[in-house]
Structure formats: C-alpha cells, structure tokens
Design a protein around this motif. Structure first.
Motif, PDB file in Angstrom:
ATOM      1  N   ILE A   3       0.836  -1.206   0.000  1.00 54.74           N
ATOM      2  CA  ILE A   3       0.000   0.000   0.000  1.00 54.74           C
ATOM      3  C   ILE A   3       0.867   1.251   0.000  1.00 54.74           C
ATOM      4  CG2 ILE A   3      -0.306   0.148   2.508  1.00 54.74           C
ATOM      5  CD1 ILE A   3      -2.947   0.924  -0.165  1.00 54.74           C
ATOM      6  N   THR A   4       2.004   1.202   0.685  1.00 53.67           N
ATOM      7  CA  THR A   4       2.902   2.346   0.719  1.00 53.67           C
ATOM      8  C   THR A   4       3.447   2.650  -0.668  1.00 53.67           C
ATOM      9  OG1 THR A   4       3.510   1.825   2.990  1.00 53.67           O
ATOM     10  CG2 THR A   4       4.976   3.290   1.800  1.00 53.67           C
ATOM     11  N   THR A  59     -11.423   6.629   6.847  1.00 59.02           N
ATOM     12  CA  THR A  59     -11.207   5.969   5.573  1.00 59.02           C
ATOM     13  C   THR A  59     -10.542   6.980   4.658  1.00 59.02           C
ATOM     14  OG1 THR A  59     -13.163   4.599   5.881  1.00 59.02           O
ATOM     15  CG2 THR A  59     -12.330   4.823   3.639  1.00 59.02           C
ATOM     16  N   THR A  61      -9.427   7.683   0.796  1.00 61.60           N
ATOM     17  CA  THR A  61      -9.634   7.267  -0.586  1.00 61.60           C
ATOM     18  C   THR A  61      -8.771   8.123  -1.494  1.00 61.60           C
ATOM     19  OG1 THR A  61     -11.896   6.585  -0.112  1.00 61.60           O
ATOM     20  CG2 THR A  61     -11.332   6.945  -2.426  1.00 61.60           C
ATOM     21  N   VAL A  72      -7.552   3.503  -4.627  1.00 60.41           N
ATOM     22  CA  VAL A  72      -7.438   2.693  -3.423  1.00 60.41           C
ATOM     23  C   VAL A  72      -8.186   3.358  -2.272  1.00 60.41           C
ATOM     24  CG1 VAL A  72      -5.277   3.772  -2.658  1.00 60.41           C
ATOM     25  CG2 VAL A  72      -5.792   1.434  -1.952  1.00 60.41           C
ATOM     26  N   THR A  73      -8.734   2.523  -1.398  1.00 54.08           N
ATOM     27  CA  THR A  73      -9.339   2.969  -0.152  1.00 54.08           C
ATOM     28  C   THR A  73      -8.688   2.180   0.970  1.00 54.08           C
ATOM     29  OG1 THR A  73     -11.445   3.488  -1.235  1.00 54.08           O
ATOM     30  CG2 THR A  73     -11.499   3.154   1.151  1.00 54.08           C
ATOM     31  N   VAL A  74      -8.214   2.898   1.991  1.00 57.46           N
ATOM     32  CA  VAL A  74      -7.541   2.242   3.107  1.00 57.46           C
ATOM     33  C   VAL A  74      -8.045   2.791   4.431  1.00 57.46           C
ATOM     34  CG1 VAL A  74      -5.426   1.683   1.847  1.00 57.46           C
ATOM     35  CG2 VAL A  74      -5.597   3.852   3.018  1.00 57.46           C
ATOM     36  N   ALA A  75      -7.987   1.942   5.452  1.00 57.58           N
ATOM     37  CA  ALA A  75      -8.339   2.348   6.810  1.00 57.58           C
ATOM     38  C   ALA A  75      -7.135   3.045   7.438  1.00 57.58           C
ATOM     39  CB  ALA A  75      -8.738   1.134   7.626  1.00 57.58           C
ATOM     40  N   THR A  76      -7.409   4.154   8.112  1.00 54.72           N
ATOM     41  CA  THR A  76      -6.337   4.895   8.771  1.00 54.72           C
ATOM     42  C   THR A  76      -6.803   5.354  10.148  1.00 54.72           C
ATOM     43  OG1 THR A  76      -7.003   7.062   7.919  1.00 54.72           O
ATOM     44  CG2 THR A  76      -5.482   5.781   6.552  1.00 54.72           C
ATOM     45  N   PHE A 110      -1.748   4.060   8.656  1.00 52.45           N
ATOM     46  CA  PHE A 110      -2.452   2.910   8.100  1.00 52.45           C
ATOM     47  C   PHE A 110      -2.703   1.883   9.192  1.00 52.45           C
ATOM     48  CE2 PHE A 110       0.463   4.557   4.792  1.00 52.45           C
ATOM     49  CZ  PHE A 110      -0.486   5.238   4.079  1.00 52.45           C
TER      50      PHE A 110
END
Length: 111
Positions: A3-4, A59, A61, A72-76, A110
């Motif tokens: 993801i990074t 979240t 995006t 991409v969508t990631v939880a933070t 993240f």
C-alpha cells in the motif's frame, strides 16, 4: 508494504485525497505524501473535516491522478501532529496558488 508503494506513486502526482472520519461524510482535502505517510492540513482557510480528531478512525480514498478513477481505499487512524518547519513549508507549497492557514495537521496512519 504494498500500500505504501501504491500511495507513493499516486500521491507524488495527486494533491488531494478523500478523508472520511467514522460516522461522518467524506471530505476532499489537500494532502502531502512525506516520509511514507499522508499529511493533511485542516481548519482555518483549509477544508473543515467534521469528526476528525486525534485517534479518530478514518477511511482514506485516493483517486488516480491521471484518470481520476478510484485507485485505493484504506483504513487509517488520524494522529494530530505539529509539523516541523520543512514539513510546514512543504504543506504550503503543495497548495500551489493559495496562501493556506490551517488550524491542525494530521498524519494518517495505516491500520
């Protein structure tokens, strides 16, 4: 971390991301990718993000800088931070044609 690398490629060209704190709507905010983290400056003359606070789950995006489609969508987790002088200057530069004055800067970790 995969993801990074993906975010590194996207955020070198994109200047804005969508941030959605839990229980609130998503807001488009100016972002800075620095040292493998996303930094956002909010409040003041910058975008207000209801629900954003230290420790808030969010979240993130990111859209493709070339096609503007979802990338991409990631939880933070948002972490309130005090930027050093170099980071504050980079945040101001990222705004290009504006003179930003923010209340807070958050680092999105993240999860």
């Amino acid at each position: 971390m995969e993801i990074t690398r993906l975010l590194d490629n996207a955020l070198r060209k994109a200047a804005a991301v969508w941030v959605e704190p839990a229980g609130h709507g998503a807001r488009l905010v100016w972002a800075l990718w620095r040292d493998d983290t996303v930094l956002i400056a909010v409040g003041g003359t910058e975008q207000q993000v209801p629900g954003l606070a230290d420790g808030a789950r969010c979240t993130l995006t990111v859209r493709s800088p070339s096609t503007h489609s979802h990338l991409v969508t990631v939880a933070t987790t948002a972490r309130l931070t005090t930027p050093d002088d170099d980071t504050a200057a980079a945040l101001r530069t990222a705004r290009l044609n504006a003179t930003p004055a923010w209340d807070s800067v958050y680092r999105l970790e993240f999860t």
